[in-house]
Motif scaffolding. Structure first.
Motif, PDB file in Angstrom:
ATOM      1  N   GLU A 122       0.832  -1.206   0.000  1.00 35.72           N
ATOM      2  CA  GLU A 122       0.000   0.000   0.000  1.00 35.72           C
ATOM      3  C   GLU A 122       0.865   1.254   0.000  1.00 35.72           C
ATOM      4  O   GLU A 122       0.595   2.219  -0.741  1.00 35.72           O
ATOM      5  CB  GLU A 122      -0.921  -0.004   1.236  1.00 35.72           C
ATOM      6  N   ARG A 124       3.893   1.558  -1.184  1.00 38.52           N
ATOM      7  CA  ARG A 124       4.505   1.656  -2.519  1.00 38.52           C
ATOM      8  C   ARG A 124       3.516   2.272  -3.494  1.00 38.52           C
ATOM      9  O   ARG A 124       3.889   3.118  -4.328  1.00 38.52           O
ATOM     10  CB  ARG A 124       4.970   0.281  -2.999  1.00 38.52           C
ATOM     11  N   ARG A 125       2.257   1.843  -3.410  1.00 42.25           N
ATOM     12  CA  ARG A 125       1.240   2.424  -4.300  1.00 42.25           C
ATOM     13  C   ARG A 125       1.077   3.915  -4.036  1.00 42.25           C
ATOM     14  O   ARG A 125       0.988   4.719  -4.960  1.00 42.25           O
ATOM     15  CB  ARG A 125      -0.097   1.711  -4.091  1.00 42.25           C
ATOM     16  N   CYS A 129       1.773   6.920  -6.596  1.00 42.47           N
ATOM     17  CA  CYS A 129       0.722   7.897  -6.914  1.00 42.47           C
ATOM     18  C   CYS A 129       1.224   9.315  -6.654  1.00 42.47           C
ATOM     19  O   CYS A 129       0.997  10.223  -7.469  1.00 42.47           O
ATOM     20  CB  CYS A 129      -0.533   7.652  -6.082  1.00 42.47           C
ATOM     21  N   LEU A 157      -2.438   0.809 -10.712  1.00 49.78           N
ATOM     22  CA  LEU A 157      -1.871   0.707  -9.377  1.00 49.78           C
ATOM     23  C   LEU A 157      -2.937   0.475  -8.314  1.00 49.78           C
ATOM     24  O   LEU A 157      -2.665  -0.083  -7.272  1.00 49.78           O
ATOM     25  CB  LEU A 157      -1.099   2.008  -9.059  1.00 49.78           C
ATOM     26  N   MET A 158      -4.135   0.901  -8.560  1.00 50.54           N
ATOM     27  CA  MET A 158      -5.199   0.767  -7.585  1.00 50.54           C
ATOM     28  C   MET A 158      -5.760  -0.662  -7.535  1.00 50.54           C
ATOM     29  O   MET A 158      -6.446  -1.013  -6.607  1.00 50.54           O
ATOM     30  CB  MET A 158      -6.337   1.743  -7.915  1.00 50.54           C
TER      31      MET A 158
END
Length: 159
Positions: A122, A124-125, A129, A157-158
């Protein structure tokens, strides 16, 4: 020679070797000597039987003693093995408790590891973003295709 054959003692042979007046008259064996020889043969057989009974009784006594000793040895070994089992069981209890503690700790650590991996993914995402948002937006004059690519990247990515 079998056990049932009458055996003559040396005394019988001595008695039979003595000359008898009745033997000279044509009689083969005088009746007194035959009865005495039979009585001696029977008494020898009875003596052998008596000795055999005594021997059998002594053998049975030795066998009972041997069996008793063997039984005592087996009981002693059983007691020793029971004591050894108790000692092993006493050492095994703490080991089992340690195993349970280690299993519980391993399960907790696996659970924490899975939670940390999810959290890291999470983060990393979010960093990606944030990085993508900092990119400059292309101008409409340049074609605007860059914005669509950025949205697709964010969408991937989501997931």
């Amino acid at each position: 020679m079998s056990d049932h054959e009458p055996v003559l003692l040396d005394l019988d042979l001595v008695l039979l070797d003595e000359p008898e007046p009745a033997l000279t008259r044509g009689n083969k064996t005088p009746p007194v000597r035959v009865a005495e020889t039979r009585r001696l043969a029977v008494s020898v057989e009875e003596e052998r039987r008596r000795l055999r009974i005594i021997s059998n009784r002594e053998s049975a006594r030795r066998s009972r003693i041997r069996r008793r000793r063997q039984l005592e040895g087996l009981r002693s070994e059983a007691d020793r093995l029971r004591a050894q089992n108790r000692a092993v069981a006493g050492r095994l209890g703490p080991v089992n408790r340690s195993v349970l503690v280690f299993r519980r700790d391993n399960e907790r650590l696996r659970s924490e590891s899975a939670a940390l991996r999810r959290r890291l993914a999470e983060i990393r995402r979010l960093v990606l973003c944030w990085w993508l948002r900092r990119l400059p937006l292309p101008s409409a004059a340049a074609g605007g295709g860059y914005l669509l690519g950025k949205e697709l990247m964010l969408a991937s990515l989501m997931v």
